[in-house]
Design an enzyme around this catalytic site. Structure first.
Site, short mmCIF file in Angstrom:
data_model
loop_
_atom_site.label_atom_id
_atom_site.label_comp_id
_atom_site.label_asym_id
_atom_site.label_seq_id
_atom_site.Cartn_x
_atom_site.Cartn_y
_atom_site.Cartn_z
N THR A 150 0.84 -1.20 0.00
CA THR A 150 0.00 0.00 0.00
C THR A 150 0.87 1.24 0.00
OG1 THR A 150 -1.55 -1.14 1.40
CG2 THR A 150 -1.72 1.26 1.38
N ARG A 178 -13.27 -8.07 -0.72
CA ARG A 178 -12.38 -8.01 0.46
C ARG A 178 -11.92 -6.56 0.68
NH1 ARG A 178 -6.79 -6.36 1.34
NH2 ARG A 178 -6.03 -7.46 3.17
N VAL A 179 -11.94 -6.13 1.91
CA VAL A 179 -11.47 -4.78 2.25
C VAL A 179 -10.32 -4.91 3.24
CG1 VAL A 179 -12.10 -2.58 3.32
CG2 VAL A 179 -13.76 -3.79 1.90
N GLY A 180 -9.22 -4.22 2.96
CA GLY A 180 -8.06 -4.27 3.84
C GLY A 180 -8.08 -3.13 4.86
N ASP A 181 -6.93 -2.85 5.42
CA ASP A 181 -6.83 -1.80 6.44
C ASP A 181 -6.82 -0.39 5.84
OD1 ASP A 181 -4.22 -2.68 5.39
OD2 ASP A 181 -3.50 -0.96 6.51
N THR A 201 1.31 -0.19 6.00
CA THR A 201 1.29 -1.11 4.86
C THR A 201 1.61 -2.50 5.41
OG1 THR A 201 2.30 -1.66 2.73
CG2 THR A 201 3.72 -0.58 4.31
N GLY A 202 1.12 -3.50 4.71
CA GLY A 202 1.35 -4.87 5.18
C GLY A 202 0.06 -5.66 5.10
N GLY A 204 -3.40 -6.32 5.85
CA GLY A 204 -4.51 -5.56 6.41
C GLY A 204 -5.22 -6.28 7.54
N1 GLY Z 1 -2.46 -3.22 3.53
C1 GLY Z 1 -3.22 -3.42 2.37
C2 GLY Z 1 -4.18 -4.50 2.46
O1 GLY Z 1 -4.07 -5.38 3.27
O2 GLY Z 1 -5.09 -4.47 1.66
#
Ligand code: GLY
Length: 318
Positions: A150, A178-181, A201-202, A204
């Site tokens: 990210t 799917r939704v990340g952080d 970043t990483g 989520g």
């Molecule tokens: N950090 C981005 C995600 O997991 O989508």
């Protein structure tokens, strides 16, 4: 004092552009949006914007967010398809009084109504990566999740305004929807002009378990230097995850306080970041995580920088 810090080498051109704007007295909202758009528009970055890698149905679904640290206004989009600059849509949403976070079709409808640029974000190169990964997964039972880089930024302008923004295509081969952080306030980003901001970043799914961007801002509010705040938050979440779940995903964080002091921490090898502050040229650094959670970093060499671009732009061998 102005400054800007961002995750990964890929942010350098954006940070350079944003820093130029801040130097000319532009505000942290415009600078961070312009900086993220730069990354979104570059087709060879395969985890953000145009050229981002698709979900398991071969669709590019993008997440992005924007936060204004003066008003604490937040805007975010998740799983949005076919729009060129999700960060700009997120910023526009942050000025609404309600309906600040929109997903999928609803986000697309809003973007259409507001006249944002439509674009097919799936490039031939991303399709080639998809076919290649499909083959690898079928042949070697590889886990499909990797490459979740990210772009997350924190920006401080001369008036003391702090902003944070993110943009990502999320996990390669993720489930549709799917939704990340990255569009989740407090997890992927947080900004408070009275304190500073942080972004992540990483993985989520794991970053969210610690609301880690908010936690870093909270630690800075208690008086910790951004470096100390990042290290403490990453070390703690990494340890908690390992204790309770047996493993921790990738956790990498950047932060800047309202004085323009900055910090970074990670639990992985290979994390890089870009930073620019008043009186210093934008530069990329490589981070080394230590056993004790203390991270060290050094400026990337010219060889590393050249190799980075060569690798990003190399043909995809299917
Ligand atoms: N950090 C981005 C995600 O997991 O989508």
């Amino acid at each position: 004092m102005w400054g800007m810090i961002a995750t990964w080498r890929m942010a350098l051109e954006g940070v350079t552009k944003g820093a130029g704007m801040l130097e000319q007295g532009k505000n942290a909202g415009d600078a961070v949006e312009a900086a993220i758009r730069e990354v979104e528009d570059f087709p060879y970055y395969k985890s953000v914007g145009y050229g981002g890698l698709p979900n398991e149905e071969m669709e590019v679904e993008l997440d992005a967010a924007y936060m204004d640290g003066d008003t604490l206004s937040i805007g975010a989009v998740a799983a949005i398809k076919d729009y060129a600059n999700p960060v700009s849509i997120a910023r526009r949403l942050s000025s609404e009084s309600v309906n600040n976070v929109l997903v999928g079709e609803g986000a697309e409808k809003f973007a259409h109504k507001e006249g944002f640029e439509r674009k097919n974000m799936l490039t031939d190169r991303a399709k080639a990566f998809y076919r290649k990964r499909k083959k690898e997964v079928a042949q070697q039972e590889l886990k499909p999740y990797s490459g979740h880089d990210t772009v997350g930024m924190v920006c401080l302008d001369n008036d003391g305004k702090v902003t944070a923004a993110t943009s990502t295509s999320g996990l390669f081969m993720k489930k549709k929807g799917r939704v990340g952080d990255s569009p989740i306030a407090g997890s992927g980003f947080y900004a408070d002009s009275k304190v500073g901001g942080a972004s992540a970043t990483g993985l989520g799914e794991d970053l969210m378990k610690g609301c880690i961007s908010y936690e870093i801002v909270r630690l800075m509010k208690e008086g910790l230097h951004p470096q100390e705040a990042c290290e403490r938050a990453v070390r703690f979440l990494d340890a908690e995850l390992k204790e309770r779940r047996g493993k921790a995903g990738d956790l990498s964080l950047i932060a800047m306080n309202k004085e323009g002091q900055w910090g970074v921490a990670t639990n992985i090898e290979g994390f890089s970041f870009a930073v620019a502050v008043e009186g210093k040229k934008p530069a990329v650094y490589l981070v080394k995580p230590g056993e004790d959670g203390h991270c060290t970093f050094e400026e990337a060499s010219k060889e590393w920088m050249d190799d980075y671009m060569k690798t990003r732009m190399a043909p995809v061998e299917e």
